[in-house]
Enzyme design. Sequence first.
Site, PDB file in Angstrom:
ATOM      1  N   SER A 182       0.791  -1.230   0.000  1.00 52.21           N
ATOM      2  CA  SER A 182       0.000   0.000   0.000  1.00 52.21           C
ATOM      3  C   SER A 182       0.821   1.277   0.000  1.00 52.21           C
ATOM      4  O   SER A 182       0.326   2.320  -0.413  1.00 52.21           O
ATOM      5  CB  SER A 182      -0.942   0.006   1.199  1.00 52.21           C
ATOM      6  OG  SER A 182      -0.216  -0.159   2.399  1.00 52.21           O
ATOM      7  N   HIS A 210      -5.508  -3.716  -2.159  1.00 48.09           N
ATOM      8  CA  HIS A 210      -5.320  -2.700  -3.209  1.00 48.09           C
ATOM      9  C   HIS A 210      -5.365  -3.290  -4.613  1.00 48.09           C
ATOM     10  O   HIS A 210      -5.216  -2.563  -5.590  1.00 48.09           O
ATOM     11  CB  HIS A 210      -4.006  -1.952  -2.998  1.00 48.09           C
ATOM     12  CG  HIS A 210      -4.085  -0.993  -1.857  1.00 48.09           C
ATOM     13  ND1 HIS A 210      -4.580   0.284  -1.985  1.00 48.09           N
ATOM     14  CD2 HIS A 210      -3.772  -1.144  -0.554  1.00 48.09           C
ATOM     15  CE1 HIS A 210      -4.552   0.887  -0.806  1.00 48.09           C
ATOM     16  NE2 HIS A 210      -4.064   0.046   0.084  1.00 48.09           N
ATOM     17  N   LYS A 241     -12.188   0.008  -0.934  1.00 50.00           N
ATOM     18  CA  LYS A 241     -11.317   0.832  -1.779  1.00 50.00           C
ATOM     19  C   LYS A 241     -11.941   0.902  -3.181  1.00 50.00           C
ATOM     20  O   LYS A 241     -12.893   1.657  -3.371  1.00 50.00           O
ATOM     21  CB  LYS A 241      -9.896   0.273  -1.745  1.00 50.00           C
ATOM     22  CG  LYS A 241      -9.354   0.248  -0.295  1.00 50.00           C
ATOM     23  CD  LYS A 241      -7.936  -0.213  -0.206  1.00 50.00           C
ATOM     24  CE  LYS A 241      -7.503  -0.542   1.214  1.00 50.00           C
ATOM     25  NZ  LYS A 241      -7.506   0.600   2.142  1.00 50.00           N
TER      26      LYS A 241
HETATM   27  C1  LIG Z   1      -2.847  -3.680   2.292  1.00 49.12           C
HETATM   28  C2  LIG Z   1      -4.088  -3.380   3.060  1.00 49.12           C
HETATM   29  N1  LIG Z   1      -4.749  -4.392   3.645  1.00 49.12           N
HETATM   30  C3  LIG Z   1      -5.885  -4.184   4.337  1.00 49.12           C
HETATM   31  C4  LIG Z   1      -6.404  -2.915   4.489  1.00 49.12           C
HETATM   32  C5  LIG Z   1      -7.647  -2.716   5.288  1.00 49.12           C
HETATM   33  O1  LIG Z   1      -8.753  -2.564   4.456  1.00 49.12           O
HETATM   34  P1  LIG Z   1     -10.043  -1.776   4.992  1.00 49.12           P
HETATM   35  O2  LIG Z   1      -9.786  -0.318   4.752  1.00 49.12           O
HETATM   36  O3  LIG Z   1     -11.147  -2.339   4.185  1.00 49.12           O
HETATM   37  O4  LIG Z   1     -10.162  -2.076   6.438  1.00 49.12           O
HETATM   38  C6  LIG Z   1      -5.753  -1.835   3.905  1.00 49.12           C
HETATM   39  C7  LIG Z   1      -6.329  -0.471   4.045  1.00 49.12           C
HETATM   40  O5  LIG Z   1      -5.762   0.442   4.493  1.00 49.12           O
HETATM   41  C8  LIG Z   1      -4.569  -2.064   3.183  1.00 49.12           C
HETATM   42  O6  LIG Z   1      -3.908  -1.050   2.621  1.00 49.12           O
END
Ligand SMILES: Cc1ncc(COP(=O)(O)O)c(C=O)c1O
Length: 393
Positions: A182, A210, A241
């Site tokens: 991310s 992502h 997202k």
């Molecule tokens: C790599 C990754 N995994 C999981 C999440 C968590 O997702 P959510 O925003 O749906 O809780 C994020 C979000 O920031 C992320 O970037």
Amino acid sequence: MRTDPLAYLGQELESLKEQNLYRHLRILEEEQKAHTTFDHKSVVNLSSNNYLGLTTHPRLRKAAMEAIERFGVGSGSVRTIAGTMAIHMELERRLAEFKKVEAVVVFQSGFAANAGTVSAVLTKEDVVISDALNHASIIDGCRLSRAAIKVFPHKDVDAARKIIKDLPADQRKLLITDGVFSMDGDLGPLPALCELAEETGCIMMVDDAHASGVFGSQGRGTVDHFGMHGRVDVQVGTLSKAIGALGGYVAGNKNLIEFLYHRARPFLFSTSHPPAVAAACIAALDVLLEEQQIIDQLWENTRFFKAGLVFLGFDTSDSESPITPVIAGESARAMTLSDRLFEEGVFAQGIAFPTVARDKARVRTIVTATHTKEDLQFALDKFEKVGRELELI
Ligand SMILES: Cc1ncc(COP(=O)(O)O)c(C=O)c1O
């Protein structure tokens, strides 16, 4: 008078201010979209994860409003008591079909999906082999599981192999990577990790937060992108997202999903999605299946913007996705870059230690399908102006 037992938190905040790590929340005053208003300022928004612009897509709005009319605004219970509505089951069935797996369980967020799953499938007798840059929700899941945690350097499959080879052959092992990282926008080495998992009997898990809606055919994620169907035991995706609403899910075989129904703590102990959220997510799947041009536009915009940043001479690291970091070095420099861009009408969030390494502070840009070429050229012009000011180019 009682002394404030939380006074130490104030001192911690002061210390953050001294290190230039204190953050004000930017307030969004209208819809989450490509050109919008934060803190009373009209900006080109390069900070959201709204890759496909689905937060405001008419089909999602309509589906959500109809679901409110039919089913009300809340589910009123956790899934395992009275909070499993037909629309939750429909979403899981549609996601399983989309991901080409036996079954799917939906969680309240991607965070809950990762943390709830890792902590449910492992015990303190087990071990996790985890990429150094994996998401915080994976790290928390590992900690909650009480399994031993072995971290391998970012994307270093040989180092992961060495760790695994030094472990007892009969110990249960989970090998885990982000599909798209991310903060850097690079891809996990999924084919090589799948091979390693097969060679060594590891459970293979990927967090495709992502990649959901972005990579693979019709946005099916990195497993599809790399042709790894059937070789990843646990796939996590997010609905928060590119899908434009809220939630996370785990895709896998029936045993995994039924087990998570019984043991994943966010599923057992936290109320399920409002029906409008589930309805919006179902509508988003229809959009992915029927409106390929949106995904194509995302990639066209991504190529245009990345090429522009590289042409200007910025260090954009090894990004392969719509997430493009612009490396600034020390945290103060990244924050100044972000602040100056904001003054010029471009919102690109500054990201510093401890989220990224101390000398790799950056602003992170995320292009969406709904940015116009004019938006992106405007942003590039501002990056050039501010980048020269700060002697980054
Ligand atoms: C790599 C990754 N995994 C999981 C999440 C968590 O997702 P959510 O925003 O749906 O809780 C994020 C979000 O920031 C992320 O970037």
